[in-house]
Design a protein around this motif. Sequence first.
Motif, PDB file in Angstrom:
ATOM      1  N   ILE A 137       9.501  14.119 -18.743  1.00  0.00           N
ATOM      2  CA  ILE A 137       8.651  13.341 -19.289  1.00  0.00           C
ATOM      3  C   ILE A 137       8.374  13.717 -20.925  1.00  0.00           C
ATOM      4  CG2 ILE A 137       6.415  12.161 -19.545  1.00  0.00           C
ATOM      5  CD1 ILE A 137       6.146  12.080 -16.628  1.00  0.00           C
ATOM      6  N   ILE A 138       7.928  14.862 -20.976  1.00  0.00           N
ATOM      7  CA  ILE A 138       7.928  15.485 -22.483  1.00  0.00           C
ATOM      8  C   ILE A 138       9.247  15.359 -23.157  1.00  0.00           C
ATOM      9  CG2 ILE A 138       7.236  17.761 -23.539  1.00  0.00           C
ATOM     10  CD1 ILE A 138       5.390  18.356 -21.209  1.00  0.00           C
ATOM     11  N   ALA A 139      10.225  15.914 -22.715  1.00  0.00           N
ATOM     12  CA  ALA A 139      11.598  15.681 -23.366  1.00  0.00           C
ATOM     13  C   ALA A 139      11.875  14.335 -23.754  1.00  0.00           C
ATOM     14  CB  ALA A 139      12.674  16.284 -22.492  1.00  0.00           C
ATOM     15  N   ASN A 140      11.319  13.227 -22.929  1.00  0.00           N
ATOM     16  CA  ASN A 140      11.739  12.021 -23.487  1.00  0.00           C
ATOM     17  C   ASN A 140      10.847  11.499 -24.616  1.00  0.00           C
ATOM     18  OD1 ASN A 140      13.533   9.826 -21.703  1.00  0.00           O
ATOM     19  ND2 ASN A 140      13.028  11.558 -20.303  1.00  0.00           N
ATOM     20  N   PHE A 141       9.834  11.963 -24.526  1.00  0.00           N
ATOM     21  CA  PHE A 141       8.669  11.655 -25.545  1.00  0.00           C
ATOM     22  C   PHE A 141       9.079  12.189 -26.831  1.00  0.00           C
ATOM     23  CE2 PHE A 141       5.109  10.721 -22.375  1.00  0.00           C
ATOM     24  CZ  PHE A 141       5.121   9.334 -22.846  1.00  0.00           C
ATOM     25  N   LEU A 142       9.720  13.604 -26.904  1.00  0.00           N
ATOM     26  CA  LEU A 142      10.307  14.019 -28.020  1.00  0.00           C
ATOM     27  C   LEU A 142      11.538  13.288 -28.686  1.00  0.00           C
ATOM     28  CD1 LEU A 142      10.716  16.320 -29.983  1.00  0.00           C
ATOM     29  CD2 LEU A 142      12.003  17.429 -28.276  1.00  0.00           C
ATOM     30  N   GLY A 143      12.321  12.915 -27.715  1.00  0.00           N
ATOM     31  CA  GLY A 143      13.366  12.163 -28.061  1.00  0.00           C
ATOM     32  C   GLY A 143      13.188  10.831 -28.618  1.00  0.00           C
ATOM     33  N   LEU A 144      12.331   9.911 -27.738  1.00  0.00           N
ATOM     34  CA  LEU A 144      11.781   8.662 -28.328  1.00  0.00           C
ATOM     35  C   LEU A 144      10.999   8.557 -29.677  1.00  0.00           C
ATOM     36  CD1 LEU A 144      10.841   7.125 -25.077  1.00  0.00           C
ATOM     37  CD2 LEU A 144      13.212   6.690 -26.224  1.00  0.00           C
ATOM     38  N   SER A 145      10.195   9.629 -29.678  1.00  0.00           N
ATOM     39  CA  SER A 145       9.458   9.977 -31.103  1.00  0.00           C
ATOM     40  C   SER A 145      10.252  10.083 -32.292  1.00  0.00           C
ATOM     41  CB  SER A 145       8.175  10.826 -30.830  1.00  0.00           C
ATOM     42  OG  SER A 145       8.910  12.047 -30.777  1.00  0.00           O
ATOM     43  N   ALA A 146      11.418  10.635 -32.103  1.00  0.00           N
ATOM     44  CA  ALA A 146      12.242  10.619 -33.132  1.00  0.00           C
ATOM     45  C   ALA A 146      12.472   9.527 -34.344  1.00  0.00           C
ATOM     46  CB  ALA A 146      13.529  11.332 -33.109  1.00  0.00           C
ATOM     47  N   ASP A 158      -3.147   7.669 -23.686  1.00  0.00           N
ATOM     48  CA  ASP A 158      -2.877   8.754 -22.892  1.00  0.00           C
ATOM     49  C   ASP A 158      -1.747   9.598 -23.092  1.00  0.00           C
ATOM     50  OD1 ASP A 158      -4.467   8.003 -20.333  1.00  0.00           O
ATOM     51  OD2 ASP A 158      -3.384   6.352 -20.595  1.00  0.00           O
ATOM     52  N   VAL A 159      -0.647   9.359 -24.061  1.00  0.00           N
ATOM     53  CA  VAL A 159       0.315  10.101 -24.631  1.00  0.00           C
ATOM     54  C   VAL A 159      -0.162  11.401 -25.227  1.00  0.00           C
ATOM     55  CG1 VAL A 159       2.342  10.378 -25.670  1.00  0.00           C
ATOM     56  CG2 VAL A 159       2.025   8.258 -24.325  1.00  0.00           C
ATOM     57  N   ILE A 160      -0.886  11.265 -26.485  1.00  0.00           N
ATOM     58  CA  ILE A 160      -1.104  12.575 -27.353  1.00  0.00           C
ATOM     59  C   ILE A 160      -1.974  13.450 -26.441  1.00  0.00           C
ATOM     60  CG2 ILE A 160      -2.526  13.051 -29.251  1.00  0.00           C
ATOM     61  CD1 ILE A 160      -1.483  10.503 -30.678  1.00  0.00           C
ATOM     62  N   PRO A 161      -2.992  12.964 -25.584  1.00  0.00           N
ATOM     63  CA  PRO A 161      -3.505  14.007 -24.804  1.00  0.00           C
ATOM     64  C   PRO A 161      -2.853  14.682 -23.901  1.00  0.00           C
ATOM     65  CG  PRO A 161      -5.210  12.158 -24.956  1.00  0.00           C
ATOM     66  CD  PRO A 161      -3.926  11.765 -25.507  1.00  0.00           C
ATOM     67  N   PHE A 162      -2.029  14.180 -23.323  1.00  0.00           N
ATOM     68  CA  PHE A 162      -0.850  14.577 -22.286  1.00  0.00           C
ATOM     69  C   PHE A 162       0.039  15.784 -23.095  1.00  0.00           C
ATOM     70  CE2 PHE A 162       3.482  14.297 -21.070  1.00  0.00           C
ATOM     71  CZ  PHE A 162       3.499  14.963 -19.751  1.00  0.00           C
ATOM     72  N   LEU A 163       0.426  15.288 -24.300  1.00  0.00           N
ATOM     73  CA  LEU A 163       1.303  16.189 -25.009  1.00  0.00           C
ATOM     74  C   LEU A 163       0.592  17.598 -25.546  1.00  0.00           C
ATOM     75  CD1 LEU A 163       3.327  13.670 -27.005  1.00  0.00           C
ATOM     76  CD2 LEU A 163       4.256  15.230 -25.228  1.00  0.00           C
ATOM     77  N   LEU A 164      -0.889  17.425 -25.978  1.00  0.00           N
ATOM     78  CA  LEU A 164      -1.396  18.577 -26.401  1.00  0.00           C
ATOM     79  C   LEU A 164      -1.909  19.399 -25.339  1.00  0.00           C
ATOM     80  CD1 LEU A 164      -2.826  19.474 -28.902  1.00  0.00           C
ATOM     81  CD2 LEU A 164      -4.820  18.069 -28.303  1.00  0.00           C
ATOM     82  N   ASN A 165      -2.012  18.602 -24.276  1.00  0.00           N
ATOM     83  CA  ASN A 165      -2.502  19.566 -23.003  1.00  0.00           C
ATOM     84  C   ASN A 165      -1.161  20.241 -22.448  1.00  0.00           C
ATOM     85  OD1 ASN A 165      -4.324  20.302 -20.517  1.00  0.00           O
ATOM     86  ND2 ASN A 165      -2.717  19.211 -19.313  1.00  0.00           N
ATOM     87  N   ALA A 166      -0.083  19.766 -22.466  1.00  0.00           N
ATOM     88  CA  ALA A 166       1.227  20.339 -22.152  1.00  0.00           C
ATOM     89  C   ALA A 166       1.574  21.574 -23.403  1.00  0.00           C
ATOM     90  CB  ALA A 166       2.272  19.528 -22.315  1.00  0.00           C
ATOM     91  N   PHE A 167       1.145  21.234 -24.437  1.00  0.00           N
ATOM     92  CA  PHE A 167       1.123  22.285 -25.525  1.00  0.00           C
ATOM     93  C   PHE A 167       0.426  23.505 -25.209  1.00  0.00           C
ATOM     94  CE2 PHE A 167      -0.194  24.193 -29.827  1.00  0.00           C
ATOM     95  CZ  PHE A 167       0.769  25.027 -29.813  1.00  0.00           C
ATOM     96  N   ARG A 168      -0.827  23.119 -24.680  1.00  0.00           N
ATOM     97  CA  ARG A 168      -1.923  24.451 -24.497  1.00  0.00           C
ATOM     98  C   ARG A 168      -1.432  24.892 -23.082  1.00  0.00           C
ATOM     99  NH1 ARG A 168      -6.072  20.327 -24.884  1.00  0.00           N
ATOM    100  NH2 ARG A 168      -7.273  20.410 -27.025  1.00  0.00           N
ATOM    101  N   SER A 169      -0.892  24.532 -22.424  1.00  0.00           N
ATOM    102  CA  SER A 169      -0.400  24.989 -20.922  1.00  0.00           C
ATOM    103  C   SER A 169       0.608  26.049 -20.797  1.00  0.00           C
ATOM    104  CB  SER A 169       0.139  23.853 -20.040  1.00  0.00           C
ATOM    105  OG  SER A 169       0.335  24.511 -18.692  1.00  0.00           O
TER     106      SER A 169
END
Length: 458
Positions: free
Chosen positions: A183-192, A205-216
């Motif tokens: 899912i993270i990889a797809n958000f990266l590709g689509l956000s380009a 929900d997307v930005i908190p999810f990505l931010l939490n993934a960055f912290r994790s």
Amino acid sequence: MAKCEVLTGARWSVFSAAGFRRRLLEAMLCGVSNHPRRQIVERRSDRLADLLLAEARDLRSREVAEKRRKMEAFEELQSVVRRLQDTEEGIHRRRAEAASEVRRLAKDSPDFRQSLALLGAIPPLVALLDSDDSDSLISALYALLNLGIGNEANKSAIVAAGAIQKMVSLIKSGPTPAVEAAIIANFLGLSALDANKPIIGASSDVIPFLLNAFRSSNSISSTQSQEDALRALYNLSISPANGVALVDAGIVPCLLFALVDDTEFSERSLAVLSNLVAASPEGRQAVSRAADAFPMLIDVLNWSDFPRCQEKAAHILMIMAHKSHGSERAAMAAAGITSALLELTLMGSTLAQKRASLILEILREDKGKQVVVSEPLGSCGASASSAATEEEEEEEEEGVSAEMRAVRKLVKQSLQSNMRRIARRANFPPEFAPSDRFRQLTASSTSKSLTLCKMVAG
């Protein structure tokens, strides 16, 4: 054919034996002297014609083989898409296998990506995201990811088909680490794609999810997922429409703390902060309110060994100094920015030197007077003692110009400032200042200050 010499009318009385033999030889060769040469030319022409015919036959053969290969590939793509689109009951496994085929076919071929999309592969792949099977989800997600590589039309079509909403539903359901990484990889590709940035950021929900993934740091392939999440956040930060959502999610403190330890993420973190402060007043306010924001950014100027990190930190401070109020500029001065900028103007890259000079100019013009360093020294007694020591040193350096004394004073303040930063970092929580990294930073800062001292002394 060459004319033969006519012998009629010749007088035999003057005809010698040598002349007769010569004329007889010419008569024998008359009419056939060019025949061998013509045969050679004809043989060469026949060989060239054979070669041209063989080349034409080979070219036609290759064209036929290429056309056959394309037809077979197109039929294979049609078959895969038909299996994806099959809605009969009991064929879920076949659709999952077809998704895996799309993932494989679209990975390395731009032509296949375009053809699969035109044949209608995207909607059934998005619909497959409703599956409860983890393997099917992973195949569909990576098939969509590969279809979007280098193809803006496909990225737009994937979002239009409802992929963002489907992935948000997966996030809420608590995906497995492998599905989360996809899912993270797809958000990266689509956000380009610029058109997709505000659409993705609009989901709460997307930005908190990505931010939490960055912290994790506990998921499978966590480093890759963290990097993908940060790069996706960077893409989203380019759009001013996402500034408020990013700030509200708490991205500024997270990125500032990433500067303390995670050198592999430092440059990208600074790039996101730079986008935020440049594009939105909310970003600048968040930096101003964040605890120790200015000391951390100034630390990058002093401690970082990466010129691009210094350039981006200087860019953030330059924007803050230019667009913020006097309180922010006073906070920068109190954090020791003047000595850090002096070091940067002498030892930084060309771009860093330019930005440092601009910041110094802004600070000098603030309230129409020179901004001097005013760092707390712990007690009035210590300040008085320091002032007395400086006066004694100035008396000893009567022969030194005022400019040189000012520079040496700033160098001394830089050394003192670095020692204070070392002490402050020593009190950070363990997760923000690992011992190995701390020792590296200490050595880096000390060596830079000593180098500056040598340059001034020289």
